[in-house]
Motif scaffolding. Structure first.
Motif, PDB file in Angstrom:
ATOM      1  N   GLY A 137       0.701  -1.030  -0.147  1.00  0.00           N
ATOM      2  CA  GLY A 137      -0.121   0.251  -0.111  1.00  0.00           C
ATOM      3  C   GLY A 137       0.957   1.420  -0.196  1.00  0.00           C
ATOM      4  N   SER A 138       2.434   1.337  -0.217  1.00  0.00           N
ATOM      5  CA  SER A 138       3.078   2.459   0.179  1.00  0.00           C
ATOM      6  C   SER A 138       3.450   2.838  -0.968  1.00  0.00           C
ATOM      7  N   SER A 139       4.374   3.412  -1.415  1.00  0.00           N
ATOM      8  CA  SER A 139       4.292   4.179  -2.771  1.00  0.00           C
ATOM      9  C   SER A 139       5.772   3.931  -2.783  1.00  0.00           C
TER      10      SER A 139
ATOM     11  N   SER B 145       6.749  13.073  -0.723  1.00  0.00           N
ATOM     12  CA  SER B 145       6.034  14.145  -0.414  1.00  0.00           C
ATOM     13  C   SER B 145       5.584  13.638   1.114  1.00  0.00           C
ATOM     14  N   GLY B 146       5.183  15.000   1.681  1.00  0.00           N
ATOM     15  CA  GLY B 146       5.250  14.953   3.139  1.00  0.00           C
ATOM     16  C   GLY B 146       6.469  14.626   3.932  1.00  0.00           C
ATOM     17  N   LEU B 147       7.418  14.613   3.354  1.00  0.00           N
ATOM     18  CA  LEU B 147       8.519  14.729   4.294  1.00  0.00           C
ATOM     19  C   LEU B 147       9.509  16.154   4.595  1.00  0.00           C
TER      20      LEU B 147
ATOM     21  N   HIS C 121       7.157   9.439  12.470  1.00  0.00           N
ATOM     22  CA  HIS C 121       5.978   8.906  12.104  1.00  0.00           C
ATOM     23  C   HIS C 121       5.055   9.823  12.092  1.00  0.00           C
ATOM     24  N   ARG C 122       4.084   9.472  11.610  1.00  0.00           N
ATOM     25  CA  ARG C 122       2.685  10.796  11.417  1.00  0.00           C
ATOM     26  C   ARG C 122       1.703  10.339  13.001  1.00  0.00           C
ATOM     27  N   ARG C 123       1.364  10.836  13.711  1.00  0.00           N
ATOM     28  CA  ARG C 123       0.848  10.208  15.106  1.00  0.00           C
ATOM     29  C   ARG C 123      -0.274  10.797  15.189  1.00  0.00           C
ATOM     30  N   SER C 124      -1.178  10.820  15.468  1.00  0.00           N
ATOM     31  CA  SER C 124      -2.837  11.760  16.405  1.00  0.00           C
ATOM     32  C   SER C 124      -1.543  12.645  17.272  1.00  0.00           C
ATOM     33  N   SER C 125      -2.368  13.492  17.846  1.00  0.00           N
ATOM     34  CA  SER C 125      -1.875  14.055  19.204  1.00  0.00           C
ATOM     35  C   SER C 125      -2.246  12.982  20.385  1.00  0.00           C
TER      36      SER C 125
ATOM     37  N   GLN D 157      -3.052   8.824   8.615  1.00  0.00           N
ATOM     38  CA  GLN D 157      -2.776   8.983   7.412  1.00  0.00           C
ATOM     39  C   GLN D 157      -2.545  10.944   8.398  1.00  0.00           C
ATOM     40  N   GLY D 158      -2.229  11.755   7.479  1.00  0.00           N
ATOM     41  CA  GLY D 158      -2.545  13.363   7.145  1.00  0.00           C
ATOM     42  C   GLY D 158      -1.051  13.491   7.932  1.00  0.00           C
TER      43      GLY D 158
END
Length: 934
Positions: free
Chosen positions: A301-303, A555-557, A686-690, A696-697
């Motif tokens: 699922g990762s590009s 992207s996003g880095l 890594h992207r994480r919630s609060s 994601q996002g």
């Protein structure tokens, strides 16, 4: 005898051929009256023995099988030497059969007086001042060379001959070249009787008839002269390996009966095919071209990142290739390197790879990643070997392939006589060394660097790297000494036609230029001037020249990391408490073990012990791996809010490289700019919630802030500006002007944007024309510059010289620590044991318990084992147990520990001043000296 060249070794026999036919009496042929191997014959006063000519053919047969099974080795060597593969195989086999020439000496044969009387009917008073490897080379130079050249169809010369390095390589088969002698012929006359000389010459003539074709094929004699010295390094490695396997009594039983060379040669070849097949050293076919998803199913699922996309499509070129991948942490450099490895394997340009990491902790983490990946590179029905190349190789139940497991060592002649069996046992007991022979090796860079240092068996390491992709991660982490040695390694690897991939997030331009120049030098070219300053960047060297290819940013880095300052330790601790109370996790990276312990003590005074982890290198290996496992579980990519909430790690540099850790907050002691960038790579990786859950996002934790603990970089500072704040770290990072530049740059910018400003940050500190810094720090900069030049010079002095060849030297080579891979004070290996007043046992349980119970300490503090006169039973246990250690106690100190209360254990060693020194150990604190415990 004409050896027909085929693509496969002699097929192994299902039943072992019978031993030589015997008539019950020894033959009169002189060459059969010399023993090569001995052992104990139960119930007999006469030792069991194996004829010298038989052992020599055993080794030649093994070497021939290894060469026949490795088409790359044949092709590259033949091309370099300017001869066809048929002649290469014949000549190498012929020379391998000469490896033990020195054993024809009466001085050697007299080491077993009973056999000398049995075989020759004589007594001898000759001493044995020179070992048989050196005697063999002297024999070649003065009495054998002309005979051998005649068999090879070559003209004789009065001076040095192009084939002299071949002879030096095979006779120097105990891990080091023969020792140079000023009076060589005089030494021969002391060691050899006239009959010995005649026997050796008769043997060489017999080998010519047995192993060499009668036809004389032309080849480029000038090319042979120019390349034999280079070739000799790898020939020496092949000889060592063939001698080890050929010394196995399991596969080559002693055959003292009479027979013929022709008959025994057939026997030896069949046995060699079986022996080599059971070593696990055979080449393994690649899997064929596979997609990104097939190679990395865990990333479904990762590009692919831009760097990974480029690695999958960039032109490979031909010849020996060098790739340098520069990109930020999180850009997928490791996967990009593996994509290149996959393509090189698929193209038939390499047979395996060795992945070198800067530390044991990073190698350990990478080993787990490779265990789930490497099989995708090879055919599903193949059995490639994966070995971890450091002392924690027993850590994993994930996968460990036995390599050389069935090679049974030979029997040593005498305790002071170097023997293949003794070397083989020591080598196989240390998987760090064995890993270089595996199809896939993962370990520290040290094991690769030893391939070009004057360390015993470096040639076997070179042979192990032959045909492999050499992948080196965090290449910027090397100091001037290691950088110098690495440059030599790259030159050797390029000379063998090898491929190399170097990875870095923070590589200075100067280092990149020097690494490229070293690799091109090994290809016998001149290094091109690098021009590109883009970042990220892929640099490639191949036959078609240099390519510097800018890489798009993932992207996003790109992100901004703010910088804030905490001047005092008290401020740091208060900040950590606030973070924990808010439910977040935090890491405090300290620059020394002592500072990490002090920080841990301060934090645990205010927070529960179970919420705080201390992580540094001075733990017993088993405890260290347990800590690493806990840290990875709590802060790794798969961790969630439950594992992370309110947790603290106080660590040294073990967390800053190659570990996939993700902290909500981070404090770092002031360190060089490249290390701060590396540490920042573990801050909100890594992207994480609060709450800390992967998402994601946008990251829900806001803008990351790197808090730096250290003195403020004012214009008017004193010479001890850094040392006053960090007395211990001042010696670890001696360029205090560079630290001041780092601090000033970060405070002025208030942070940095990665990867956009990465090159600016690195060059702003390390460029030759770096910015102004206070004059009070000039002495520090001058001293550090001088030390760097001295380190680089020492590295150049310690490495072997590619163009000199594997030739005699006046000074012998030592074990691995004789030419260190890293500068600094030498360290002692302590093996910790528990004493319960009845039984002594390793500190850690389980498989390879002693390796897991070891820890390093400077030799200044631990020079010798302490005696235990106060407890006779303990002293007796220590003496009895020493033989059970992996190294028999030769290179380690056994340290019994007794309970000391509150989870502490205590022991004792003797320091460099010959004074007893108390040591304390706790599984949460590690190893402390008496003065450190306070």
């Amino acid at each position: 005898m004409n050896i027909m060249l085929t693509d496969h070794a002699v097929a192994p026999e299902k039943t072992d051929p019978p031993c030589l036919e015997t008539s019950g009496t020894l033959r009169n042929d002189l060459i059969w009256r010399y023993w090569g191997k001995t052992g104990v014959a139960e119930g007999s006063a006469i030792p069991a023995w194996h004829p010298l000519v038989c052992h020599s053919l055993d080794v030649a047969a093994v070497g021939r099988v290894l060469l026949m099974q490795n088409h790359r080795l044949r092709r590259v060597w033949a091309g370099a030497l300017g001869m066809d593969e048929q002649r290469l195989v014949e000549w190498v086999t012929f020379f391998l059969a000469l490896h033990d020439l020195g054993k024809f000496a009466e001085s050697f044969q007299a080491l077993k007086a009973t056999l000398l009387r049995l075989l020759r009917g004589i007594e001898s008073r000759r001493g044995y001042p020179l070992r048989h490897d050196t005697l063999g080379y002297l024999l070649w130079l003065y009495w054998i060379r002309d005979v051998a050249l005649a068999e090879l169809g070559q003209a004789t010369t009065s001076g040095p001959h192009p084939l002299d390095p071949w002879a030096s390589a095979v006779t120097g088969h105990h891990g080091a070249p023969p020792v140079g002698q000023a009076n060589g012929e005089y030494e021969l006359q002391k060691a050899f009787a006239d009959e010995d000389r005649l026997a050796a010459q008769e043997y060489v003539r017999a080998l010519g008839m047995l192993l060499l074709s009668s036809d004389s094929q032309p080849f480029d004699y000038r090319k042979l002269r120019n390349t034999s010295k280079r070739f000799s390094w790898w020939l020496a490695g092949l000889t060592v390996l063939a001698d080890w396997i050929g010394s196995s009594q399991l596969h080559f039983p002693f055959c003292p009966e009479e027979g013929s060379l022709e008959h025994y040669w057939q026997t030896a070849q069949a046995r060699a095919a079986v022996a080599v097949d059971e070593t696990g050293l055979s080449t393994v076919e690649s899997a064929g071209r596979r997609s990104f998803a097939e190679l990395f199913p865990a990333l479904e699922g990762s590009s692919p990142s831009p760097l990974q996309q480029l690695a999958a499509t960039v032109a490979l070129g031909s010849g020996a290739r060098l790739f340098i991948l520069e990109d930020m942490t999180g850009a997928g450099k490791t996967e990009a390197a593996m994509l290149l490895v996959h393509r090189l394997l698929d193209a038939g340009s390499s047979d395996g790879f060795y992945l070198a990491l800067p530390t044991m902790a990073t190698a350990n983490a990478m080993y787990h990643r490779m265990a789930g990946f490497y099989r995708h590179l090879f055919r599903h029905d193949s059995h490639p070997s994966l070995v971890l190349a450091h002392g924690a190789s027993a850590l994993s139940g994930t996968f460990r392939q036995s390599l050389l497991a069935k090679v049974v060592p030979g029997v040593a002649v005498l305790s002071d006589e170097t023997d293949a069996g003794a070397h083989c046992v020591a080598w196989l007991a240390d998987s760090r060394k064995k890993a270089l022979l595996a199809q896939v090796g993962v370990g520290t860079i040290d094991q690769a660097l030893l391939a070009v240092l004057r360390a015993r068996h470096q040639s076997l390491r070179l042979l192990g790297l032959f045909g492999k992709v050499l992948v080196i991660d965090e290449v910027h982490a090397n100091d001037a000494y290691m950088h110098s040695v690495l440059r030599s390694l790259l030159a050797f690897h390029a000379a063998s036609g090898g491929n190399a991939i170097l990875l870095s997030a923070t590589l200075p331009q100067r280092m990149r230029q020097e690494l490229v120049e070293a690799f091109v030098k090994g290809r016998e070219g001149s290094g091109p001037d690098l021009q590109a300053s883009a970042y990220p960047l892929l640099t490639r060297i191949a036959d078609d020249g240099l390519a510097e290819i800018p890489v798009a940013v993932r992207s996003g880095l790109p992100r901004r990391v703010a910088v804030a300052w905490l001047e005092s330790p008290h401020e740091v601790v208060q900040h950590i408490v606030e973070v924990v109370q808010s439910g977040r996790c935090i890491c405090w990276v300290r620059n020394t073990v002592a500072d990490a312990r002090e920080g841990y003590r301060a934090v645990t005074a205010l927070l529960p012990d179970e919420r705080v982890e201390l992580f540094h290198a001075r733990f017993a290996m088993g405890d260290r791996l347990d800590i690493e496992e806990r840290v990875m579980a709590a802060f790794g990519v798969t961790s969630g809010p439950t594992q992370r909430q309110g947790r603290v790690v106080v660590a040294t540099q073990v967390v800053e490289q190659s570990l996939d850790l993700d902290f909500d907050e981070m404090v770092s002691d002031l360190a060089p700019i490249d290390l701060l960038i590396q540490r920042a790579g573990r801050l909100r990786r890594h992207r994480r919630s609060s709450e800390g859950a992967c998402c994601q996002g946008a990251d829900g934790r806001g803008t990351p802030v790197l808090f730096i603990h250290g003195p403020v970089p004012d214009d008017a500072v004193r010479a001890d500006w850094y040392q006053a704040a960090f007395p211990g770290a001042a010696g670890v990072y001696p360029d205090h002007a560079g630290l001041w530049l780092t601090a000033r740059l970060l405070r002025q910018k208030g942070g940095f944007v990665l990867p956009d400003e990465a090159r600016e940050l690195i060059e702003g500190v390390y460029a030759e024309d770096a910015h102004w810094f206070p004059s009070a720090l000039q002495q520090s900069r001058t001293r550090n510059t001088g030390e760097r030049y001295a380190q680089a010079a020492q590295g150049g002095f310690n490495v072997v010289q590619l163009t000199s060849g594997y030739v005699p030297e006046m000074n012998g080579w030592g074990e691995d620590d004789a030419s260190p891979t890293r500068l600094g004070e030498p360290e002692a290996t302590l093996r910790l044991a528990r004493w319960d007043q009845d039984r002594l046992q390793p500190w850690c349980d389980g498989e390879m318990a002693w390796q897991m119970s070891q820890v390093k300490l400077r030799q200044f503090y631990a020079r010798e084992e302490a005696t235990h006169a106060w407890d006779a039973r303990l002293q007796a246990e220590v003496v009895a147990m020493r033989d059970g250690l992996p190294d028999k106690g030769r290179w380690s100190l056994l340290v019994p520990l007794v309970p000391g209360g509150e989870g502490w254990w205590q022991g004792q060693v003797v320091n460099a001043a010959r004074q007893p020194l108390k040591l304390y150990y706790h599984p949460r604190w590690g190893l402390l000296r008496e003065e450190e415990r306070g």
